[in-house]
Enzyme design. Structure first.
Site, PDB file in Angstrom:
ATOM      1  N   THR A   1      -1.584 -13.168   8.057  1.00 31.08           N
ATOM      2  CA  THR A   1      -0.056 -13.517   7.007  1.00 31.08           C
ATOM      3  C   THR A   1       0.503 -13.267   8.762  1.00 31.08           C
ATOM      4  O   THR A   1       1.768 -13.758   9.064  1.00 31.08           O
ATOM      5  CB  THR A   1       0.155 -12.841   6.128  1.00 31.08           C
ATOM      6  OG1 THR A   1      -0.256 -11.760   5.305  1.00 31.08           O
ATOM      7  CG2 THR A   1       1.809 -13.197   5.650  1.00 31.08           C
TER       8      THR A   1
ATOM      9  N   GLU B   1       7.594   0.045  15.827  1.00 31.87           N
ATOM     10  CA  GLU B   1       8.726   0.474  15.044  1.00 31.87           C
ATOM     11  C   GLU B   1       8.628   2.217  15.098  1.00 31.87           C
ATOM     12  O   GLU B   1       7.574   3.225  16.359  1.00 31.87           O
ATOM     13  CB  GLU B   1       8.139   0.377  14.624  1.00 31.87           C
ATOM     14  CG  GLU B   1       8.035  -1.502  13.818  1.00 31.87           C
ATOM     15  CD  GLU B   1       7.892  -2.429  12.534  1.00 31.87           C
ATOM     16  OE1 GLU B   1       7.987  -1.614  11.441  1.00 31.87           O
ATOM     17  OE2 GLU B   1       8.049  -3.060  12.714  1.00 31.87           O
TER      18      GLU B   1
ATOM     19  N   CYS C   1      -2.844   1.937   6.521  1.00 35.81           N
ATOM     20  CA  CYS C   1      -3.327   1.377   7.363  1.00 35.81           C
ATOM     21  C   CYS C   1      -3.598   2.100   8.390  1.00 35.81           C
ATOM     22  O   CYS C   1      -4.672   1.280   9.079  1.00 35.81           O
ATOM     23  CB  CYS C   1      -2.560   0.042   8.047  1.00 35.81           C
ATOM     24  SG  CYS C   1      -1.028   1.221   7.914  1.00 35.81           S
TER      25      CYS C   1
ATOM     26  N   GLY D   1       1.660  -6.600   7.365  1.00 36.68           N
ATOM     27  CA  GLY D   1       0.783  -6.841   6.144  1.00 36.68           C
ATOM     28  C   GLY D   1      -0.510  -6.758   7.430  1.00 36.68           C
ATOM     29  O   GLY D   1      -0.346  -6.156   8.338  1.00 36.68           O
TER      30      GLY D   1
ATOM     31  N   ASN E   1       0.541  -1.274   0.260  1.00 34.76           N
ATOM     32  CA  ASN E   1       0.031  -0.201  -0.309  1.00 34.76           C
ATOM     33  C   ASN E   1       0.582   1.205   0.089  1.00 34.76           C
ATOM     34  O   ASN E   1       0.463   2.221  -0.569  1.00 34.76           O
ATOM     35  CB  ASN E   1      -1.067   0.136   1.053  1.00 34.76           C
ATOM     36  CG  ASN E   1      -0.358   0.279   2.433  1.00 34.76           C
ATOM     37  OD1 ASN E   1       0.691  -0.510   2.728  1.00 34.76           O
ATOM     38  ND2 ASN E   1      -0.478   1.222   3.233  1.00 34.76           N
TER      39      ASN E   1
ATOM     40  N   GLU F   1       3.239  -5.927  12.598  1.00 33.43           N
ATOM     41  CA  GLU F   1       2.415  -4.511  11.585  1.00 33.43           C
ATOM     42  C   GLU F   1       1.484  -5.049  11.025  1.00 33.43           C
ATOM     43  O   GLU F   1       1.424  -4.591   9.821  1.00 33.43           O
ATOM     44  CB  GLU F   1       3.410  -3.066  11.638  1.00 33.43           C
ATOM     45  CG  GLU F   1       4.447  -2.691  12.436  1.00 33.43           C
ATOM     46  CD  GLU F   1       3.993  -1.808  13.305  1.00 33.43           C
ATOM     47  OE1 GLU F   1       2.411  -0.739  13.593  1.00 33.43           O
ATOM     48  OE2 GLU F   1       5.087  -1.699  14.949  1.00 33.43           O
TER      49      GLU F   1
HETATM   50  P1  NDP Z   1      -0.182  -9.501   2.353  1.00 36.18           P
HETATM   51  O1  NDP Z   1      -0.077 -10.144   5.366  1.00 36.18           O
HETATM   52  O2  NDP Z   1      -1.087 -10.256   2.383  1.00 36.18           O
HETATM   53  O3  NDP Z   1       1.195  -9.255   2.472  1.00 36.18           O
HETATM   54  C1  NDP Z   1       2.491  -8.282   3.469  1.00 36.18           C
HETATM   55  C2  NDP Z   1       4.120  -8.912   3.131  1.00 36.18           C
HETATM   56  O4  NDP Z   1       4.181 -10.379   3.662  1.00 36.18           O
HETATM   57  C3  NDP Z   1       3.649  -8.826   1.358  1.00 36.18           C
HETATM   58  O5  NDP Z   1       5.322  -8.699   1.044  1.00 36.18           O
HETATM   59  C4  NDP Z   1       3.476 -11.004   1.203  1.00 36.18           C
HETATM   60  O6  NDP Z   1       3.746 -11.240  -0.199  1.00 36.18           O
HETATM   61  C5  NDP Z   1       4.433 -11.396   2.316  1.00 36.18           C
HETATM   62  N1  NDP Z   1       4.040 -12.840   2.568  1.00 36.18           N
HETATM   63  C6  NDP Z   1       2.901 -13.469   2.423  1.00 36.18           C
HETATM   64  N2  NDP Z   1       2.847 -14.446   3.536  1.00 36.18           N
HETATM   65  C7  NDP Z   1       3.604 -14.800   3.424  1.00 36.18           C
HETATM   66  C8  NDP Z   1       4.016 -15.416   3.877  1.00 36.18           C
HETATM   67  N3  NDP Z   1       4.311 -16.696   4.373  1.00 36.18           N
HETATM   68  N4  NDP Z   1       5.819 -15.371   4.930  1.00 36.18           N
HETATM   69  C9  NDP Z   1       6.607 -14.496   4.823  1.00 36.18           C
HETATM   70  N5  NDP Z   1       5.400 -13.279   3.819  1.00 36.18           N
HETATM   71  C10 NDP Z   1       4.453 -13.110   3.354  1.00 36.18           C
HETATM   72  O7  NDP Z   1       0.029  -8.041   3.199  1.00 36.18           O
HETATM   73  P2  NDP Z   1      -1.029  -7.232   1.409  1.00 36.18           P
HETATM   74  O8  NDP Z   1       0.048  -6.699   0.852  1.00 36.18           O
HETATM   75  O9  NDP Z   1      -2.303  -7.388   1.519  1.00 36.18           O
HETATM   76  O10 NDP Z   1      -0.881  -5.371   2.860  1.00 36.18           O
HETATM   77  C11 NDP Z   1      -2.241  -5.258   2.780  1.00 36.18           C
HETATM   78  C12 NDP Z   1      -2.503  -5.493   4.734  1.00 36.18           C
HETATM   79  O11 NDP Z   1      -1.155  -4.859   5.207  1.00 36.18           O
HETATM   80  C13 NDP Z   1      -3.270  -4.317   5.254  1.00 36.18           C
HETATM   81  O12 NDP Z   1      -3.659  -5.682   6.354  1.00 36.18           O
HETATM   82  C14 NDP Z   1      -3.302  -3.948   6.213  1.00 36.18           C
HETATM   83  O13 NDP Z   1      -3.801  -2.737   7.444  1.00 36.18           O
HETATM   84  C15 NDP Z   1      -2.153  -3.846   6.433  1.00 36.18           C
HETATM   85  N6  NDP Z   1      -0.831  -2.787   7.168  1.00 36.18           N
HETATM   86  C16 NDP Z   1      -0.926  -3.018   8.645  1.00 36.18           C
HETATM   87  C17 NDP Z   1      -0.199  -1.031   8.415  1.00 36.18           C
HETATM   88  C18 NDP Z   1       0.642  -1.044   9.996  1.00 36.18           C
HETATM   89  O14 NDP Z   1       1.615  -0.474  10.616  1.00 36.18           O
HETATM   90  N7  NDP Z   1      -0.174  -1.881  10.789  1.00 36.18           N
HETATM   91  C19 NDP Z   1       0.970  -0.390   7.353  1.00 36.18           C
HETATM   92  C20 NDP Z   1       0.318  -0.983   6.364  1.00 36.18           C
HETATM   93  C21 NDP Z   1      -0.487  -2.145   5.797  1.00 36.18           C
HETATM   94  P3  NDP Z   1       3.452 -10.898  -1.291  1.00 36.18           P
HETATM   95  O15 NDP Z   1       1.931  -9.858  -0.895  1.00 36.18           O
HETATM   96  O16 NDP Z   1       4.309 -11.430  -2.305  1.00 36.18           O
HETATM   97  O17 NDP Z   1       2.442 -12.642  -1.300  1.00 36.18           O
END
Ligand code: NDP
Length: 482
Positions: A229, A460, A281, A225, A149, A247
């Site tokens: 996940t 963080e 987020c 993420g 994002n 996070e």
């Molecule tokens: P995901 O959880 O799908 O993915 C986040 C990252 O983790 C990506 O690089 C993804 O790779 C990777 N990933 C996925 N599965 C695994 C695994 N089993 N082991 C290691 N890495 C893995 O999140 P999104 O990318 O869809 O992002 C959106 C989410 O992030 C929302 O829920 C949002 O709220 C959250 N978010 C939280 C923030 C915070 O500060 N709390 C800030 C910004 C976002 P790939 O996509 O390549 O599969």
């Protein structure tokens, strides 16, 4: 644009020999390929980071600082190129990438390059019997995993403190938005970052995530993420006793009392709901409004939301771009359908937006406002992460707090009131890591950042991140007899 992994200071093909298509969300067209890396690529990257660790961790803070400041300058020098790449990769308005995302990525490096110069550790004086002091040492190879994002902003938010503290890094950007991470590798090389200190591997979580998270030479993991996940990574890392920062997702409440500054609240609430297509987020997704203000709010808010310009992200006039992918668009639309099944009334939006070519196959959704849902329905419980908000009235402060706290999440919240005591009272009672009072997204980089409940573990930002990426070691000295 075809990308490569960056391992040990060189751009290399993935060991798998496989590539994934990179799709531009605004057009729906493939515009490049990225490595679909696997465990062998993880092993190569971790081996390079491990080999680089002794020399990098032994540099003085001032030496590391100089190199990281050059990275910050490199981002500044290529700001327009990075912003254009991020907008194309992610679908967000170019203006947002130019004014917020990329400047914050530049600032992340500048902040940690200088913070490390001012960090200190503690001494505990035990009087005549002795004293203790604490050394804070870098841990080793850090895995930094970030979402799509805010691609470069969140990527650098992890990498910069990890490197500043003296760790080496294997970083994985989201495969959905990989281009700015690739450009960052070029910038780091130009800045003279020694080979292997930062390694960037592209691919999916499914393809390489487990190999990275469970790697025996990776003692520390910083992940941003989704909550699902995060739980998976936590389950994999916990038995291996890795240091973990998570996070995660949110379902942020925005509490609006009738005594607020209406115009300021309205302007900011439109932004806090729909900035980056609602894919921040920290965006508020549940708007709670004191009943006496509710009719006026609904009328004014929906009028403003209908007027938001959805369109070509490269145009300055565009306020809402494309959501990040076809799959994500479909997920958001399925939540809008669910909201209707649950009895919700769509006050505006609620549908895809069809633009003219070349954007006719892009992933655009009209900003959507939904009313008449109860707090316990799925629409008000689950993170949608798109341009969709719900509105609910409340009668009392207690009810507002009960509604605000009635989800598994606790990331961020906003309170609008002119009553100073109530502002502080409500802010202290909301279950979330950060609360904005009469504003949104006003945050100093020194503030510890993170969520509670299912929104995350650990903090963080600021000096907290330098603490996270170091291990304290206590040295205990007895002064002996006189
Ligand atoms: P995901 O959880 O799908 O993915 C986040 C990252 O983790 C990506 O690089 C993804 O790779 C990777 N990933 C996925 N599965 C695994 C695994 N089993 N082991 C290691 N890495 C893995 O999140 P999104 O990318 O869809 O992002 C959106 C989410 O992030 C929302 O829920 C949002 O709220 C959250 N978010 C939280 C923030 C915070 O500060 N709390 C800030 C910004 C976002 P790939 O996509 O390549 O599969």
């Amino acid at each position: 644009m075809d990308l490569l992994n960056w391992i040990n200071g060189a751009f290399v093909e993935p060991a798998t020999g496989r590539y994934l298509d990179n799709v531009e969300p605004a057009t729906g067209q493939v515009y490049g390929r990225i490595p679909d890396s696997g465990p062998d690529d993880v092993h190569r990257a971790v081996a390079a980071a491990k080999a680089a660790f002794p020399a990098w961790s032994r540099l003085t803070a001032a030496e590391r600082s100089r190199i990281l400041l050059r990275v910050s300058d490199g981002i500044a020098a290529r700001l327009d190129e990075l912003a254009a790449a991020e907008s194309k990769d992610n679908g967000k308005p170019l203006k947002l990438a130019t004014t917020v995302d990329i400047p914050r990525a530049r600032d992340n490096f500048a902040f940690y390059a200088t913070a490390i110069l001012h960090d200190h550790s503690e001494t505990h004086d035990m009087g005549v019997s002795g004293f203790n002091y604490t050394l804070r040492r870098p841990i080793g190879v850090a895995a930094c995993i970030s979402p799509w994002n805010l691609p470069l902003y969140l990527f650098t938010w992890k990498i910069a403190p990890a490197l500043a503290a003296g760790n080496t890094v294997v970083a994985k950007p989201s495969e959905v938005t990989p281009v700015t991470a690739y450009l960052l590798a070029q910038i780091c090389a130009d800045a003279g970052l020694p080979n292997g200190v930062l390694n960037i591997i592209h691919g999916t979580g499914a393809g390489l995530g487990e190999a990275l998270v469970t790697h025996p030479d990776v003692p520390v993991i910083s992940f941003t993420g989704g909550t699902v996940t995060g739980a998976k990574i936590s389950a994999q890392a916990a038995p291996l006793f890795k240091k973990l920062s998570l996070e995660l997702g949110g379902k942020n409440p925005n509490i609006i009392f009738a005594d607020c500054d209406f115009d300021e609240m309205l302007r900011t609430t439109v932004r806090s709901s729909f900035a980056n297509q609602g894919q921040i987020c920290l965006c508020g997704s549940r708007i709670l409004v004191e009943r006496s203000l509710y009719p006026r709010f609904l009328q004014a808010f929906t009028e403003r939301v209908r007027a938001l310009r959805v369109g070509d992200p490269s145009q300055d006039s565009t306020q809402v771009g494309a959501v990040v992918s076809e799959a994500h668009r479909d997920k958001i639309l399925s939540y809008i359908a669910l909201a209707q099944e649950e009895g919700g009334e769509i006050l505006c939006g609620g549908h895809p937006v069809q633009l003219d070519a070349p954007y006719d196959k892009g992933f655009f959704i009209a900003p959507t406002v939904i009313a008449n849902l109860t707090q316990d329905c799925r629409t008000n419980q689950e993170e949608i992460f798109g341009p969709v908000v719900t509105v609910q009235p409340f009668d009392t402060e207690e009810e507002a707090l009960a509604l605000a706290n009635a989800t598994q999440y606790g990331l961020a919240a906003t309170v609008w009131t002119s009553n100073l005591q109530r502002a502080h009272r409500v802010a202290s009672e909301i279950e979330s890591g950060i609360v904005w009072v009469n504003c949104w997204l006003v945050r100093d980089l020194r503030t510890p950042f993170g969520g509670i409940k299912s929104s995350g573990v650990g903090r963080e930002g600021g000096f907290e991140a330098l603490r996270f990426f170091t291990e304290p070691k206590n040295i205990c000295i007895a002064l002996g007899a006189h």
